[in-house]
Design an enzyme around this catalytic site. Structure first.
Site, PDB file in Angstrom:
ATOM      1  N   CYS A  86       0.930  -1.053   0.116  1.00 31.12           N
ATOM      2  CA  CYS A  86       0.018  -0.053  -0.045  1.00 31.12           C
ATOM      3  C   CYS A  86       0.866   1.083   0.042  1.00 31.12           C
ATOM      4  CB  CYS A  86      -0.825   0.123   1.255  1.00 31.12           C
ATOM      5  SG  CYS A  86      -1.951  -1.394   1.436  1.00 31.12           S
ATOM      6  N   LEU A 134      -3.827  -1.332  -1.479  1.00 30.02           N
ATOM      7  CA  LEU A 134      -3.812  -2.619  -2.029  1.00 30.02           C
ATOM      8  C   LEU A 134      -4.331  -3.637  -1.413  1.00 30.02           C
ATOM      9  CD1 LEU A 134      -2.840  -3.957  -4.792  1.00 30.02           C
ATOM     10  CD2 LEU A 134      -0.669  -4.656  -3.689  1.00 30.02           C
ATOM     11  N   ASN A 155       1.513  -0.048   5.767  1.00 29.89           N
ATOM     12  CA  ASN A 155       1.675  -0.350   4.510  1.00 29.89           C
ATOM     13  C   ASN A 155       2.380  -1.819   4.777  1.00 29.89           C
ATOM     14  OD1 ASN A 155       2.565  -1.254   1.946  1.00 29.89           O
ATOM     15  ND2 ASN A 155       4.575  -0.211   2.249  1.00 29.89           N
ATOM     16  N   GLY A 156       1.781  -3.040   4.464  1.00 28.84           N
ATOM     17  CA  GLY A 156       2.740  -4.341   4.711  1.00 28.84           C
ATOM     18  C   GLY A 156       1.366  -5.416   5.035  1.00 28.84           C
ATOM     19  N   THR A 185      23.401  -1.255  -9.973  1.00 28.75           N
ATOM     20  CA  THR A 185      23.133  -2.534 -10.164  1.00 28.75           C
ATOM     21  C   THR A 185      21.569  -2.608  -9.882  1.00 28.75           C
ATOM     22  OG1 THR A 185      23.473  -4.638  -9.221  1.00 28.75           O
ATOM     23  CG2 THR A 185      23.528  -3.049  -7.574  1.00 28.75           C
ATOM     24  N   ARG A 219      19.723  -1.998 -13.170  1.00 26.21           N
ATOM     25  CA  ARG A 219      19.801  -2.935 -13.861  1.00 26.21           C
ATOM     26  C   ARG A 219      18.877  -4.131 -13.582  1.00 26.21           C
ATOM     27  NH1 ARG A 219      26.357  -3.944 -14.288  1.00 26.21           N
ATOM     28  NH2 ARG A 219      26.987  -2.212 -15.602  1.00 26.21           N
TER      29      ARG A 219
END
Length: 591
Positions: free
Chosen positions: A2, A51, A75-76, A316, A319
């Site tokens: 979320c 979410l 959130n979680g 990184t 990528r």
């Protein structure tokens, strides 16, 4: 995942301020497209973009206690919420959301309840009885979180930097495993488990104990009221997540609702190492496998969106984030809202190829500790934001608190890489799942060499990025890099290219300071570069920079076409015809 945004103690409680908070919260709507919520108490605002994974029907936020004088935006996921509910005798819960326990735990235990939570989380809790508040982030930083301060003295909290950049004088990453208390006036660390001190452990290696701890970590993450699957690269870590999930899925509540056949997802350039290995693992496990292809040009075209969402200029991370970003969009399009992923294993077990050069067990162990503590700046940031960009949640069982305690208590002598004794990287993990009677994976997958995600999707991906940067960054630009970017000065054209894009989105000095720096080989810390003298001349975060270790290590000389800046064209023009079942936006899907 979320999106949360809070403004606490601002000087303005007007309707205009409420509208501004709503506007900023909408910047996080990609993280939570299912519902929005906003609570105001005087000069404090708590906003939420949801979410919905657990209790989609009634778990909208913010959440409250019985008297509605304690308010929380989260959130979680809290995996042990059912047992916590049972222990909260006499409390009435308004929803079936796993996060509903937080306000009630605060009622019972004050600020000292955070370590009781088993999960990944970031939350803001407001106690309207005295207008105090606390903010907390999970132990490792699986969920992203930032804190900022405005000139009017207010404290701002946001799941992503983009919620803070216009209104805060200064902001920074909220430290994992910490709590910010308005009563105490600052941070304190709530996560104090034994490994954090970096003292050298001495527990003997017991493969069955390690196996059980990991299986428990996976099983608790199968808590879901929506369709989910697993990310499967064909490497050891994601393959073990998939193997354990497929073995125990049918016993879960989720299986009764959505079926017991597991869906797996992989992304790569056509013919990449990961695609081949993932298909083999999927066939072995019997998953419904979805294979996504992308081209180098597809990835290059997405770079700006990736940097805007991931909020970093680390080479990184970008990528690896780009293929994951492309894959997440397609997974969400299939109706899936949650995936399990294999992040964290390499940090815990010393799985990166540079660990071959660790001089002794003490340095090996300290390096793993440093890598775990930095995960919120790298792999956790990538996994969280690359998936959240499309309203998809990633869960990471290797970063389970209890599993980390077990794995980090093992005498690091067992983790040391000793090829002469047949002990390759992550041998203790491989051995724990090497079951002759009821195999989890084929032997050659169980003992496949470590392949970093940004390499495994196809070696020409990184080569193409370097070639593209060559075309956009001149030698003259590099000569002045230190004057333009005095902090974390880019040392390669690829790094300079990403930094230019990042600074366009996030020009504040605070933003550039949130990104770590320093020399690295194959994802090492700067300290570990000292383990091999030849590495200082070959600084690159790719696993192929581990010369003498990686089976496909970089050649001593870069191909002339790439050095001349023609590599991207060379790579994209040699595409083979693609045979697929579905094609959308240049990203083919094969199921």
């Amino acid at each position: 995942m979320c999106g949360i945004l809070a403004v606490l103690g601002c000087s303005d409680s007007s309707q205009a301020k409420r509208v501004r908070v709503l506007e900023l919260s909408r910047r996080l709507k990609h993280r939570g497209p299912d519902w929005s919520g906003l609570y105001q108490h005087g000069d404090c605002f708590l906003a939420h973009q949801r979410l919905a994974i657990v209790d989609p029907a009634s778990g909208d936020q913010p959440l409250y206690n019985e008297d509605m004088n304690i308010v929380v935006t989260v959130n979680g996921e809290i995996y042990n919420h059912e047992e916590l509910r049972k222990a909260l005798v006499g409390h009435r819960f308004r929803t079936g959301s796993d996060c509903d326990v937080i306000a009630h735990l605060y009622e019972e235990h004050g600020e000292n309840f955070v370590d009781m939570l088993d999960g990944m989380f970031s939350f803001v809790l407001l106690d309207t009885r005295d207008n105090s508040f606390i903010v907390a982030r999970d132990a490792i930083g699986v969920t992203s979180l930032y804190i900022g301060w405005s000139l009017d003295g207010s404290v701002w909290i946001s799941s992503e930097m983009k919620g803070l950049i216009d209104d805060c004088e200064h902001f920074e990453a909220f430290p994992p495993g910490h709590l910010y208390s308005s009563k105490a006036g600052g941070f304190k660390r709530w996560y104090n488990h034994p490994w954090y001190s970096e003292s050298i452990p001495s527990a003997p290696y017991d493969p069955l104990v390690l196996r059980k701890a990991f299986e428990d970590a996976v099983i608790k993450r199968l808590m879901s009221d929506v369709p989910f699957g697993v990310l499967l690269s064909g490497g050891l870590d994601s393959s073990l997540v998939a193997a354990v999930t497929s073995r125990y899925l049918k016993e879960t509540k989720a299986a009764k609702q959505w079926g017991a056949q597991l869906h797996s997802f992989c992304v790569g350039l056509e013919g990449s190492p990961d695609l081949k290995a993932a298909k083999e693992v999927a066939d072995y496990l019997g998953t419904v496998h979805h294979e996504f292809h992308f081209t180098v040009q597809d990835g290059i075209d997405a770079i700006e969106d990736v940097i805007h969402h991931i909020e970093t200029y680390d080479v990184t991370t970008i990528r690896a984030s780009t293929p994951m970003f492309l894959m997440a969009r397609k997974i969400k399009a299939l109706g899936v809202k949650m995936v399990l992923s294999g992040e964290g294993s390499d940090e815990i077990f010393g799985g990166y190829l540079y660990f071959h050069k660790a001089p002794n067990k003490e340095e090996f162990h300290r390096e793993t500790c440093h890598k775990i503590k930095a995960l919120h700046q790298y792999d956790c940031l990538r996994a969280n934001k690359a998936t959240s960009a499309w309203g998809l949640e990633a869960r990471v069982p290797f970063l389970d608190k209890e599993f980390i305690d077990v794995a980090m208590s093992i005498d690091p002598e067992w983790k040391m890489i000793k090829p002469e004794s047949g002990r390759i990287e992550k041998w203790v993990l491989r051995k724990a799942f090497d079951d002759e009677e009821k195999p989890y994976l084929p032997k050659h997958i169980l003992y496949r060499q470590k392949e970093q995600f940004s390499d495994g999707v196809g070696y020409s991906w990184i080569d193409g990025l370097k070639a593209h940067a060559e075309q956009h960054v001149t030698d003259k630009m590099m000569q002045n890099a230190g004057n333009i970017f005095p902090h974390n000065t880019p040392t390669t054209k690829e790094a300079y290219y990403y930094r230019m894009i990042f600074d366009r989105f996030f020009p504040q000095n605070s933003a550039s300071l949130t990104v770590p720096g320093g020399p690295s080989v194959a994802c090492s810390t700067a300290k570990a570069v000292e383990w091999d003298s030849q590495w200082s001349n070959n600084l690159d975060p790719s696993g192929r920079a581990a010369l003498g270790v990686h089976e496909s290590a970089y050649e001593p000389h870069v191909p002339a076409a790439i050095a001349a800046g023609k590599g991207a064209n060379m790579i994209t023009k040699k595409k083979k015809p693609r045979i697929v079942e579905v094609t959308a936006s240049g990203l083919p899907i094969s199921t």
